[in-house]
Design a protein around this motif. Structure first.
Motif, PDB file in Angstrom:
ATOM      1  N   ILE A  82      -1.869   3.906  -0.805  1.00 34.88           N
ATOM      2  CA  ILE A  82      -1.797   3.699  -2.101  1.00 34.88           C
ATOM      3  C   ILE A  82      -2.851   3.945  -3.034  1.00 34.88           C
ATOM      4  O   ILE A  82      -2.649   4.921  -3.800  1.00 34.88           O
ATOM      5  CB  ILE A  82      -1.328   2.178  -2.585  1.00 34.88           C
ATOM      6  CG1 ILE A  82       0.155   1.918  -1.848  1.00 34.88           C
ATOM      7  CG2 ILE A  82      -1.100   1.996  -4.011  1.00 34.88           C
ATOM      8  CD1 ILE A  82       0.460   0.433  -1.807  1.00 34.88           C
ATOM      9  N   THR A  83      -4.027   3.644  -2.703  1.00 42.93           N
ATOM     10  CA  THR A  83      -5.149   3.733  -3.624  1.00 42.93           C
ATOM     11  C   THR A  83      -5.569   5.225  -3.669  1.00 42.93           C
ATOM     12  O   THR A  83      -6.224   5.745  -4.501  1.00 42.93           O
ATOM     13  CB  THR A  83      -6.533   2.829  -3.265  1.00 42.93           C
ATOM     14  OG1 THR A  83      -6.754   3.042  -1.769  1.00 42.93           O
ATOM     15  CG2 THR A  83      -5.934   1.478  -3.343  1.00 42.93           C
ATOM     16  N   ALA A  84      -5.331   5.859  -2.605  1.00 44.22           N
ATOM     17  CA  ALA A  84      -5.637   7.409  -2.556  1.00 44.22           C
ATOM     18  C   ALA A  84      -4.460   8.274  -3.270  1.00 44.22           C
ATOM     19  O   ALA A  84      -4.870   9.527  -3.431  1.00 44.22           O
ATOM     20  CB  ALA A  84      -5.511   7.865  -0.953  1.00 44.22           C
ATOM     21  N   GLY A  85      -3.285   7.705  -3.708  1.00 50.99           N
ATOM     22  CA  GLY A  85      -2.373   8.367  -4.466  1.00 50.99           C
ATOM     23  C   GLY A  85      -2.323   7.982  -5.754  1.00 50.99           C
ATOM     24  O   GLY A  85      -3.035   7.239  -6.383  1.00 50.99           O
ATOM     25  N   ARG A  86      -1.190   8.471  -6.488  1.00 46.77           N
ATOM     26  CA  ARG A  86      -0.836   8.400  -7.634  1.00 46.77           C
ATOM     27  C   ARG A  86       0.536   7.773  -7.939  1.00 46.77           C
ATOM     28  O   ARG A  86       1.354   7.856  -7.171  1.00 46.77           O
ATOM     29  CB  ARG A  86      -0.808   9.612  -8.432  1.00 46.77           C
ATOM     30  CG  ARG A  86      -1.975  10.547  -8.506  1.00 46.77           C
ATOM     31  CD  ARG A  86      -2.296  11.871  -9.181  1.00 46.77           C
ATOM     32  NE  ARG A  86      -3.619  12.412  -9.125  1.00 46.77           N
ATOM     33  CZ  ARG A  86      -4.607  12.136 -10.074  1.00 46.77           C
ATOM     34  NH1 ARG A  86      -4.130  11.443 -11.088  1.00 46.77           N
ATOM     35  NH2 ARG A  86      -5.678  12.798 -10.131  1.00 46.77           N
ATOM     36  N   ASP A  87       0.729   7.084  -8.850  1.00 44.25           N
ATOM     37  CA  ASP A  87       2.082   6.467  -9.085  1.00 44.25           C
ATOM     38  C   ASP A  87       3.334   7.482  -9.880  1.00 44.25           C
ATOM     39  O   ASP A  87       2.653   8.733  -9.902  1.00 44.25           O
ATOM     40  CB  ASP A  87       2.074   5.276 -10.180  1.00 44.25           C
ATOM     41  CG  ASP A  87       1.647   5.552 -11.510  1.00 44.25           C
ATOM     42  OD1 ASP A  87       1.640   6.858 -11.943  1.00 44.25           O
ATOM     43  OD2 ASP A  87       1.151   4.902 -12.292  1.00 44.25           O
ATOM     44  N   ARG A  88       4.189   7.071  -9.989  1.00 45.86           N
ATOM     45  CA  ARG A  88       5.325   8.183 -10.530  1.00 45.86           C
ATOM     46  C   ARG A  88       5.158   8.846 -11.624  1.00 45.86           C
ATOM     47  O   ARG A  88       5.729   9.681 -12.122  1.00 45.86           O
ATOM     48  CB  ARG A  88       6.607   7.374 -10.542  1.00 45.86           C
ATOM     49  CG  ARG A  88       7.308   6.930  -9.310  1.00 45.86           C
ATOM     50  CD  ARG A  88       8.514   6.421  -9.137  1.00 45.86           C
ATOM     51  NE  ARG A  88       9.471   7.524  -9.187  1.00 45.86           N
ATOM     52  CZ  ARG A  88      10.761   7.374  -9.252  1.00 45.86           C
ATOM     53  NH1 ARG A  88      11.546   6.375  -8.905  1.00 45.86           N
ATOM     54  NH2 ARG A  88      11.698   8.454  -9.394  1.00 45.86           N
ATOM     55  N   TYR A  89       4.203   8.161 -12.541  1.00 45.64           N
ATOM     56  CA  TYR A  89       3.815   8.954 -13.791  1.00 45.64           C
ATOM     57  C   TYR A  89       2.189   9.792 -13.738  1.00 45.64           C
ATOM     58  O   TYR A  89       1.766  10.259 -14.745  1.00 45.64           O
ATOM     59  CB  TYR A  89       3.636   7.876 -14.845  1.00 45.64           C
ATOM     60  CG  TYR A  89       4.863   6.688 -14.741  1.00 45.64           C
ATOM     61  CD1 TYR A  89       5.815   7.126 -15.105  1.00 45.64           C
ATOM     62  CD2 TYR A  89       4.371   5.501 -14.028  1.00 45.64           C
ATOM     63  CE1 TYR A  89       7.047   6.384 -15.298  1.00 45.64           C
ATOM     64  CE2 TYR A  89       5.670   4.634 -13.987  1.00 45.64           C
ATOM     65  CZ  TYR A  89       6.885   4.966 -14.580  1.00 45.64           C
ATOM     66  OH  TYR A  89       7.802   4.194 -14.240  1.00 45.64           O
ATOM     67  N   GLY A  90       1.956  10.121 -12.417  1.00 46.52           N
ATOM     68  CA  GLY A  90       0.838  10.871 -12.363  1.00 46.52           C
ATOM     69  C   GLY A  90      -0.405  10.180 -12.303  1.00 46.52           C
ATOM     70  O   GLY A  90      -1.541  10.928 -12.316  1.00 46.52           O
ATOM     71  N   ARG A  91      -0.407   8.810 -12.634  1.00 47.11           N
ATOM     72  CA  ARG A  91      -1.678   8.039 -12.828  1.00 47.11           C
ATOM     73  C   ARG A  91      -2.248   7.689 -11.450  1.00 47.11           C
ATOM     74  O   ARG A  91      -1.457   7.103 -10.757  1.00 47.11           O
ATOM     75  CB  ARG A  91      -1.589   7.126 -13.949  1.00 47.11           C
ATOM     76  CG  ARG A  91      -1.412   7.686 -15.285  1.00 47.11           C
ATOM     77  CD  ARG A  91      -1.101   6.579 -16.177  1.00 47.11           C
ATOM     78  NE  ARG A  91      -0.978   7.029 -17.584  1.00 47.11           N
ATOM     79  CZ  ARG A  91      -0.486   6.596 -18.650  1.00 47.11           C
ATOM     80  NH1 ARG A  91       0.090   5.530 -18.519  1.00 47.11           N
ATOM     81  NH2 ARG A  91      -0.600   6.965 -19.798  1.00 47.11           N
TER      82      ARG A  91
END
Length: 433
Positions: free
Chosen positions: A194-203
């Motif tokens: 999770i912390t390596a990625g982005r949410d559905r809004y690109g953040r």
């Protein structure tokens, strides 16, 4: 105290009807909102935020303020965007999608139009702050922790002492990166992912939320508020089946308003709205009925994320966008409790399409067998024609949804099974062809 003599009614009367509404990120279901407002004689301005959901299709209108619906792009300068809306004569602001919630609040405060309380606006997006605000109001919430540390997550889970536990981003949506973890190893891997990625809004996800797993039936309550007076539009029950050990929607059905569970859920939900200072606009609140009573999953300060308003109105007598538009145009009716109430006229089931494996290019022609089902009502595909279909792992990878409806619930259930059989057949094609 009667609704007519309440402070909320007085506030609604003082506000008066809106004549031009800014809809922030009118995407997905929010694309239907300008038309709903127009039916109430209210013009709209579409505002494009600086971080819309790329998984929802925007439907841009003409720019400028001369047409029935215009568009303003927010480029990070709140004052400039508010000034543009003033020039357009905007006197109300609503979020058209989850990505627009915080900007809608900020614009409403800047324009001094009717909005939500602003003591803690981030609690309407950040799931940890949301839980804290609701708990401080004296309501039941899931035990949880927000952190960027896998060590802290592991220590929390050890102290909690019950598996599984749930991991998710702090401010995403849908089923994005919602993980059920059954061991410390799974927890640590989940935090890293999770912390390596982005949410559905690109953040970037700078932290995670870990919380207890709530056992029980899950529902959502859709509401509309005006001047702090809340109106329950509809209550639905979710049914989920896991995909890759993650929760994934299978289908949902409206709960008749005379079902005893509705009173229990709505009493809790309306207090959640007060705890989050949701006073003017729509809300979509997800609640699990546990052994200790209703417990909040999350509350979104906007309308429900997916449904076809015309179908819902046909089967329930009203829909959330119609109620929202009515409340904006006629706040005195909302304050007096005169908005339409839902009454199911037949059995309706919303079925999420789930591709069991990678497929070929999406083609509406392939869905003829679905449209031929005896209880078929409507279908919405949420991916463009020709998209090469991935296996469904979450809402973002679902091809869309289908409505089945009949006076006979057994026929609906049978067609639901036929639909799943079609999916496991050749409905989505073969990527090798």
């Amino acid at each position: 105290m009667s609704a007519q003599s309440s402070p909320a009614y007085a506030a609604a009367r003082a506000t008066g009807p809106a004549t031009r509404v800014a809809v922030v990120d009118a995407d997905g279901m929010g694309a239907f909102l300008p038309a709903a407002l127009a039916r109430e004689g209210v013009r709209s301005v579409r505002v494009r935020s600086d971080a819309p959901n790329p998984h929802l299709s925007p439907r841009p209108d003409r720019s400028g303020c001369s047409g029935p619906s215009s568009e303003v792009t927010h480029r990070g300068d709140l004052t400039a965007t508010a000034d543009a809306l003033r020039r357009c004569g905007v006197d109300f602001v609503v979020a058209g999608a989850e990505s627009g919630v915080l900007l809608a609040d900020a614009l409403s405060a800047e324009l001094r139009t009717p909005g939500h309380g602003m003591r803690r606006p981030s609690a309407r997006r950040n799931k940890h702050e949301m839980a804290c605000a609701v708990r401080e109001y004296g309501l039941a919430t899931a035990a949880c922790l927000a952190t960027d540390s896998a060590d802290e997550v592991a220590a929390w889970a050890q102290g909690h002492g019950r598996w599984p536990v749930v991991l998710k981003p702090l401010a995403s949506a849908g089923t994005d990166n919602v993980l059920f973890c059954r061991s410390e190893a799974e927890l640590r891997a989940g935090v890293a992912a999770i912390t390596a990625g982005r949410d559905r809004y690109g953040r970037r996800n700078h932290a995670v939320l870990v919380q207890e797993h709530l056992a029980g039936e899950e529902y959502f309550v859709n509401t509309v508020s005006s001047g702090g007076v809340h109106h329950v539009v509809e209550v639905w029950r979710y049914h989920k089946r896991p995909v890759d050990d993650r929760p994934m929607y299978d289908h949902e059905e409206p709960v008749p308003p005379d079902d005893p569970v509705v009173g229990v859920l709505t009493a809790y939900t309306l207090r959640v709205l007060d705890a989050l200072e949701i006073r003017n606009g729509a809300a979509h609140t997800e609640v699990i009925r546990t052994g200790r009573g209703p417990v909040l999953v999350e509350c979104a300060a906007r309308h429900g994320g997916s449904h076809t308003p015309s179908v819902v109105s046909r089967f329930l007598g009203t829909d959330q966008l119609a109620c929202l538009a009515r409340a904006v145009a006629h706040p005195e009716e909302a304050a007096r409790g005169r908005l339409p109430r839902y009454h199911p006229r037949a059995h309706l089931r919303y079925v999420t399409l789930r591709a069991p494996r990678d497929g070929g290019p999406l083609s509406t022609e392939r869905f003829a067998p679905v449209r031929a089902l005896s209880t078929f009502v409507d279908m919405a595909l949420t991916m463009p024609e020709g998209t090469v279909l991935p296996r469904t792992r979450d809402l973002a990878s679902s091809p869309g949804y289908v409505y089945l409806g009949s006076a006979d619930p057994a026929r609906v259930a049978a067609d639901h099974q036929r639909l799943r059989a079609l999916e496991h057949g050749d409905l989505y094609g073969d990527p090798r062809r």
